[in-house]
Motif scaffolding. Structure first.
Motif, PDB file in Angstrom:
ATOM      1  N   LEU A 284     -34.524   3.992 -57.493  1.00  0.00           N
ATOM      2  CA  LEU A 284     -33.606   4.288 -56.395  1.00  0.00           C
ATOM      3  C   LEU A 284     -34.320   4.258 -55.043  1.00  0.00           C
ATOM      4  CD1 LEU A 284     -30.624   4.916 -56.308  1.00  0.00           C
ATOM      5  CD2 LEU A 284     -31.156   7.343 -56.323  1.00  0.00           C
ATOM      6  N   GLN A 285     -35.494   4.895 -54.969  1.00  0.00           N
ATOM      7  CA  GLN A 285     -36.153   4.911 -53.652  1.00  0.00           C
ATOM      8  C   GLN A 285     -36.661   3.523 -53.266  1.00  0.00           C
ATOM      9  OE1 GLN A 285     -39.283   7.776 -53.224  1.00  0.00           O
ATOM     10  NE2 GLN A 285     -40.258   7.290 -55.165  1.00  0.00           N
ATOM     11  N   VAL A 286     -37.055   2.715 -54.282  1.00  0.00           N
ATOM     12  CA  VAL A 286     -37.470   1.338 -53.993  1.00  0.00           C
ATOM     13  C   VAL A 286     -36.275   0.568 -53.414  1.00  0.00           C
ATOM     14  CG1 VAL A 286     -38.052  -0.859 -55.125  1.00  0.00           C
ATOM     15  CG2 VAL A 286     -39.326   1.215 -55.709  1.00  0.00           C
ATOM     16  N   LYS A 287     -35.116   0.739 -54.041  1.00  0.00           N
ATOM     17  CA  LYS A 287     -33.941  -0.015 -53.595  1.00  0.00           C
ATOM     18  C   LYS A 287     -33.464   0.451 -52.221  1.00  0.00           C
ATOM     19  CE  LYS A 287     -32.254  -1.284 -58.173  1.00  0.00           C
ATOM     20  NZ  LYS A 287     -31.198  -1.066 -59.181  1.00  0.00           N
ATOM     21  N   VAL A 288     -33.493   1.767 -51.997  1.00  0.00           N
ATOM     22  CA  VAL A 288     -33.077   2.288 -50.688  1.00  0.00           C
ATOM     23  C   VAL A 288     -33.976   1.707 -49.596  1.00  0.00           C
ATOM     24  CG1 VAL A 288     -32.997   4.374 -49.250  1.00  0.00           C
ATOM     25  CG2 VAL A 288     -32.059   4.427 -51.542  1.00  0.00           C
ATOM     26  N   GLY A 289     -35.284   1.704 -49.842  1.00  0.00           N
ATOM     27  CA  GLY A 289     -36.235   1.175 -48.856  1.00  0.00           C
ATOM     28  C   GLY A 289     -35.987  -0.306 -48.606  1.00  0.00           C
ATOM     29  N   LEU A 290     -35.846  -1.082 -49.679  1.00  0.00           N
ATOM     30  CA  LEU A 290     -35.651  -2.528 -49.513  1.00  0.00           C
ATOM     31  C   LEU A 290     -34.334  -2.823 -48.794  1.00  0.00           C
ATOM     32  CD1 LEU A 290     -36.952  -3.952 -52.941  1.00  0.00           C
ATOM     33  CD2 LEU A 290     -38.101  -3.998 -50.716  1.00  0.00           C
ATOM     34  N   CYS A 291     -33.275  -2.085 -49.134  1.00  0.00           N
ATOM     35  CA  CYS A 291     -31.979  -2.291 -48.463  1.00  0.00           C
ATOM     36  C   CYS A 291     -32.127  -2.059 -46.972  1.00  0.00           C
ATOM     37  CB  CYS A 291     -30.953  -1.272 -48.973  1.00  0.00           C
ATOM     38  SG  CYS A 291     -30.171  -1.780 -50.472  1.00  0.00           S
ATOM     39  N   SER A 292     -32.807  -0.974 -46.648  1.00  0.00           N
ATOM     40  CA  SER A 292     -32.936  -0.612 -45.247  1.00  0.00           C
ATOM     41  C   SER A 292     -33.707  -1.693 -44.480  1.00  0.00           C
ATOM     42  CB  SER A 292     -33.644   0.744 -45.185  1.00  0.00           C
ATOM     43  OG  SER A 292     -33.995   1.041 -43.891  1.00  0.00           O
ATOM     44  N   ILE A 293     -34.760  -2.230 -45.063  1.00  0.00           N
ATOM     45  CA  ILE A 293     -35.588  -3.232 -44.364  1.00  0.00           C
ATOM     46  C   ILE A 293     -34.876  -4.588 -44.320  1.00  0.00           C
ATOM     47  CG2 ILE A 293     -37.798  -4.500 -44.421  1.00  0.00           C
ATOM     48  CD1 ILE A 293     -38.889  -1.986 -46.018  1.00  0.00           C
ATOM     49  N   LEU A 294     -34.423  -5.045 -45.503  1.00  0.00           N
ATOM     50  CA  LEU A 294     -33.922  -6.426 -45.586  1.00  0.00           C
ATOM     51  C   LEU A 294     -32.559  -6.604 -44.923  1.00  0.00           C
ATOM     52  CD1 LEU A 294     -35.071  -7.124 -49.250  1.00  0.00           C
ATOM     53  CD2 LEU A 294     -36.043  -8.129 -47.175  1.00  0.00           C
ATOM     54  N   SER A 295     -31.783  -5.513 -44.793  1.00  0.00           N
ATOM     55  CA  SER A 295     -30.479  -5.669 -44.144  1.00  0.00           C
ATOM     56  C   SER A 295     -30.661  -5.929 -42.639  1.00  0.00           C
ATOM     57  CB  SER A 295     -29.615  -4.421 -44.364  1.00  0.00           C
ATOM     58  OG  SER A 295     -30.269  -3.296 -43.829  1.00  0.00           O
ATOM     59  N   LYS A 296     -31.833  -5.579 -42.107  1.00  0.00           N
ATOM     60  CA  LYS A 296     -32.008  -5.735 -40.645  1.00  0.00           C
ATOM     61  C   LYS A 296     -33.031  -6.813 -40.270  1.00  0.00           C
ATOM     62  CE  LYS A 296     -30.937  -0.913 -39.939  1.00  0.00           C
ATOM     63  NZ  LYS A 296     -31.188  -0.474 -41.305  1.00  0.00           N
ATOM     64  N   TYR A 297     -33.954  -7.114 -41.195  1.00  0.00           N
ATOM     65  CA  TYR A 297     -35.045  -8.030 -40.812  1.00  0.00           C
ATOM     66  C   TYR A 297     -35.300  -9.128 -41.848  1.00  0.00           C
ATOM     67  CZ  TYR A 297     -35.986  -4.213 -37.634  1.00  0.00           C
ATOM     68  OH  TYR A 297     -35.841  -3.240 -36.680  1.00  0.00           O
ATOM     69  N   ARG A 298     -35.633 -10.320 -41.316  1.00  0.00           N
ATOM     70  CA  ARG A 298     -36.177 -11.386 -42.157  1.00  0.00           C
ATOM     71  C   ARG A 298     -37.685 -11.177 -42.101  1.00  0.00           C
ATOM     72  NH1 ARG A 298     -33.665 -15.224 -39.953  1.00  0.00           N
ATOM     73  NH2 ARG A 298     -32.073 -15.358 -41.558  1.00  0.00           N
ATOM     74  N   ILE A 299     -38.336 -11.129 -43.240  1.00  0.00           N
ATOM     75  CA  ILE A 299     -39.779 -10.871 -43.199  1.00  0.00           C
ATOM     76  C   ILE A 299     -40.554 -12.114 -43.670  1.00  0.00           C
ATOM     77  CG2 ILE A 299     -39.779  -8.324 -43.428  1.00  0.00           C
ATOM     78  CD1 ILE A 299     -40.503  -9.524 -46.477  1.00  0.00           C
ATOM     79  N   THR A 300     -41.657 -12.365 -42.985  1.00  0.00           N
ATOM     80  CA  THR A 300     -42.549 -13.456 -43.398  1.00  0.00           C
ATOM     81  C   THR A 300     -43.976 -12.903 -43.438  1.00  0.00           C
ATOM     82  OG1 THR A 300     -42.633 -14.136 -41.083  1.00  0.00           O
ATOM     83  CG2 THR A 300     -41.200 -15.431 -42.536  1.00  0.00           C
ATOM     84  N   ILE A 301     -44.846 -13.619 -44.158  1.00  0.00           N
ATOM     85  CA  ILE A 301     -46.219 -13.125 -44.310  1.00  0.00           C
ATOM     86  C   ILE A 301     -47.028 -13.446 -43.050  1.00  0.00           C
ATOM     87  CG2 ILE A 301     -48.314 -13.267 -45.762  1.00  0.00           C
ATOM     88  CD1 ILE A 301     -46.018 -12.478 -47.527  1.00  0.00           C
ATOM     89  N   ASN A 302     -47.680 -12.446 -42.502  1.00  0.00           N
ATOM     90  CA  ASN A 302     -48.559 -12.668 -41.352  1.00  0.00           C
ATOM     91  C   ASN A 302     -49.921 -13.166 -41.830  1.00  0.00           C
ATOM     92  OD1 ASN A 302     -50.734 -11.454 -39.320  1.00  0.00           O
ATOM     93  ND2 ASN A 302     -48.831 -11.817 -38.217  1.00  0.00           N
ATOM     94  N   LYS A 303     -50.584 -13.960 -40.995  1.00  0.00           N
ATOM     95  CA  LYS A 303     -51.854 -14.560 -41.444  1.00  0.00           C
ATOM     96  C   LYS A 303     -52.967 -13.527 -41.693  1.00  0.00           C
ATOM     97  CE  LYS A 303     -53.300 -16.044 -36.782  1.00  0.00           C
ATOM     98  NZ  LYS A 303     -52.278 -15.336 -36.024  1.00  0.00           N
ATOM     99  N   LYS A 304     -52.757 -12.291 -41.210  1.00  0.00           N
ATOM    100  CA  LYS A 304     -53.774 -11.252 -41.488  1.00  0.00           C
ATOM    101  C   LYS A 304     -53.747 -10.776 -42.948  1.00  0.00           C
ATOM    102  CE  LYS A 304     -53.468  -7.971 -38.195  1.00  0.00           C
ATOM    103  NZ  LYS A 304     -53.384  -7.100 -37.094  1.00  0.00           N
ATOM    104  N   THR A 305     -52.705 -11.168 -43.690  1.00  0.00           N
ATOM    105  CA  THR A 305     -52.623 -10.756 -45.100  1.00  0.00           C
ATOM    106  C   THR A 305     -53.347 -11.782 -45.976  1.00  0.00           C
ATOM    107  OG1 THR A 305     -50.456  -9.830 -44.674  1.00  0.00           O
ATOM    108  CG2 THR A 305     -51.011 -10.181 -46.984  1.00  0.00           C
ATOM    109  N   ALA A 306     -54.299 -11.305 -46.762  1.00  0.00           N
ATOM    110  CA  ALA A 306     -55.069 -12.225 -47.616  1.00  0.00           C
ATOM    111  C   ALA A 306     -54.253 -12.609 -48.846  1.00  0.00           C
ATOM    112  CB  ALA A 306     -56.371 -11.556 -48.037  1.00  0.00           C
TER     113      ALA A 306
END
Ligand code: HEM
Length: 513
Positions: A467-489
């Motif tokens: 439940l907490q995983v889904k609540v967090g993902l809903c909150s983030i993905l409903s507002k933002y498109r996310i892409t990987i930044n080059k600082k992530t290995a």
């Protein structure tokens, strides 16, 4: 003592340990069980301790070798202590479920007298575990989760505020730490009944305790070594405890104060502490409200003590915050590399949030079928517990063989190896939520997917975690498109430890949708 005498005793001790280990290292060969070659004094832990290679990766190499040779199990050594690793799914089913009575414990040192926090559900043994599990199970029903849901949603508000700040200045966000703080706030809130707000205050005492618990520092390694190799009576005699006196006092005081305040002021909050106060006062969880706290009727079942309450709240915190935060982090990394899947899950999330008056609701989350598949596939590819620890509690003859797993032998269920096995998941490195459609699920051995374990000792927090995983993902993905930044290995690597977390930071770019 002169230096030469010290050197003399040192040489004698090392020589004795060497021959003792050599003798111990013959354990699996005597049983004619396959094993990877151990090295003195580490056994098969050398790469883990010297190079920080997760032990699950070492196990995976042996798993592949055992499977290719048609073996249904193999053995490893942690220092000179033998550990059994089942490979065959039917055997795993026997261990976790059908013959559970032979494998009830985890083999973790419990010393409630000196270190009350060790008396938690994850560690407890035999009848004490059974008794506590029975008492705690009603606190995790879907009804109770629904009751705590609003608290989770409140925590998303702080997450929203932070993401908004980053998006406004076009800066990438380091999600690993942010999400650990998000779940720390949720578990602190529902588990301990206090507002932590570590998202706003990363230096909060609670967050520091969380970081400390998962550090793989030199002193943590030494403590782990002693706890692994010394007999419990010696550990007790020298008062070697898993947790520092500071941590023990911190958690016990917190619970003591909260309980005293609530009982004095008859405060009712929809959280675990309230349910555990019921367990303390009545020995069971009731569906009654605040009036039950003050009810002086004699409990029909023995209640739990403040120390027991603190130990359970403590393990809910430890078992609950890092597992869920790491799951969300892995999900975002996968979605950042699979934009078609990200768009599809966002479409579902936005559609269902809209249906429920633009609110994240419990019923709405239960309707999100594709999100369920995305979370399942994340837990398949990156199980937070790559190895599940169990211990054999009475001699067990493996059916169809003459091999006996002796009482006291630790068992490692190799979840990561199974869930990356191409026999069960073709092209296992591919992130494909459709592996969890009804047809594919029905065609798989049920024990090919065990991120929460299985049987009577399955994770008690499955519902809360998801439940907490889904609540967090809903909150983030409903507002933002996310892409990987080059600082992530990339490709990501895991840190060693009981729970798999990503090595290094996880930086993601945000684009408002
Ligand atoms: C994505 C999130 C989570 C994952 C992947 C996870 C995974 C696991 C696994 C693999 C086990 C061992 C099960 C076995 O031996 O068969 C376990 C046990 C446990 N988990 Fe979780 N967990 C998660 C979230 C939580 C949460 C949120 C809580 C509590 C608030 C929690 C509390 C526990 C406890 C208390 C145990 C010990 C159960 C027992 O021994 O009876 N977990 N978890």
């Amino acid at each position: 003592m002169e230096l030469s005498t010290v050197t003399y005793y040192l040489i004698i001790s090392v020589t004795l340990i060497y021959f003792f280990s050599k003798y111990k290292f013959s354990y699996w060969s005597k049983k004619k069980v396959l094993y990877p070659e151990p090295t003195f004094p580490y056994g098969n832990l050398k790469q883990t301790l010297k190079e920080n290679v997760p032990f699950s990766s070492i196990i995976s190499q042996s798993y592949d070798k055992a499977k290719s040779k048609g073996h249904k199990f193999f053995g490893v050594y942690k220092f000179w202590i033998p550990s059994f690793v089942p490979v065959d799914l039917d055997l795993i089913k026997l261990i976790l479920h059908k013959d559970f009575t032979y494998f009830t414990d985890r083999g973790v040192f419990v010393d409630e007298e000196n270190d009350p926090l060790t008396g938690n559900l994850f560690n407890l043994q035999e009848h004490k575990w059974r008794n506590m599990r029975q008492k705690l199970t009603p606190t995790f029903t879907s009804g109770k989760m629904k009751m705590m849901f609003q608290t989770m949603v409140v925590c998303t508000k702080h997450l929203d505020e932070i993401l908004k700040e980053y998006a406004s200045i076009n800066e990438p966000v380091e999600f690993k730490d942010l999400l650990a703080r998000f779940t720390t706030d949720i578990i602190g809130n529902v588990g301990f009944g206090i507002e932590i707000n570590s998202m706003k205050d990363p230096d909060s005492e609670f967050r520091k305790e969380g970081i400390k618990a998962f550090e793989f520092s030199i002193s943590a390694k030494i403590k782990l070594f002693l706890i692994m190799v010394l007999p419990p009576w010696l550990l007790k005699k020298f008062n070697i405890s898993f947790h520092s006196a500071k941590s023990i006092n911190f958690f016990i005081n917190l619970v003591e104060k909260t309980v005293a305040y609530r009982e004095k002021n008859n405060v009712f909050r929809k959280d675990f502490i309230h349910l555990m106060i019921q367990l303390k006062n009545f020995g069971r969880v009731t569906d009654l409200d605040e009036s039950t706290l003050m009810n002086k009727e004699k409990p029909s079942v023995e209640g739990i003590t403040i120390n027991e309450m603190a130990a359970q709240a403590f393990v809910f915190f430890l078992a609950g915050f890092e597992t869920s935060a790491t799951t969300m982090t892995f999900a975002l990394i996968e979605l950042g590399q699979n934009m078609d899947i990200q768009e599809k899950v966002r479409e579902e999330i936005k559609r269902i949030i809209e249906k429920y008056n633009n609110e994240i609701t419990y019923d709405g989350i239960m309707e999100m079928e594709y999100l369920e598949k995305v979370v399942s596939e994340t837990l398949r590819k990156h199980p937070p517990l790559p190895l599940i620890p169990r211990t054999c509690t009475k001699d067990y003859n493996i059916p169809g063989t003459d091999v006996v797993i002796e009482s006291g032998t630790t068992v490692e269920i190799p979840t990561l190896s199974i869930q990356r096995d191409p026999e069960y998941y073709p092209d296992p490195d591919k992130f494909d939520p459709e592996r969890f459609n009804a047809e594919n699920k029905a065609n798989r051995h049920p024990y090919a997917y065990i991120p929460f374990g299985e049987g009577p000792r399955i994770c008690i927090g499955v519902r809360l975690g998801k439940l907490q995983v889904k609540v967090g993902l809903c909150s983030i993905l409903s507002k933002y498109r996310i892409t990987i930044n080059k600082k992530t290995a990339l490709p990501i690597k895991y840190n060693p430890g009981l729970i798999s977390t990503v090595k290094g930071g996880v930086y993601l770019n945000l684009e408002s949708v």
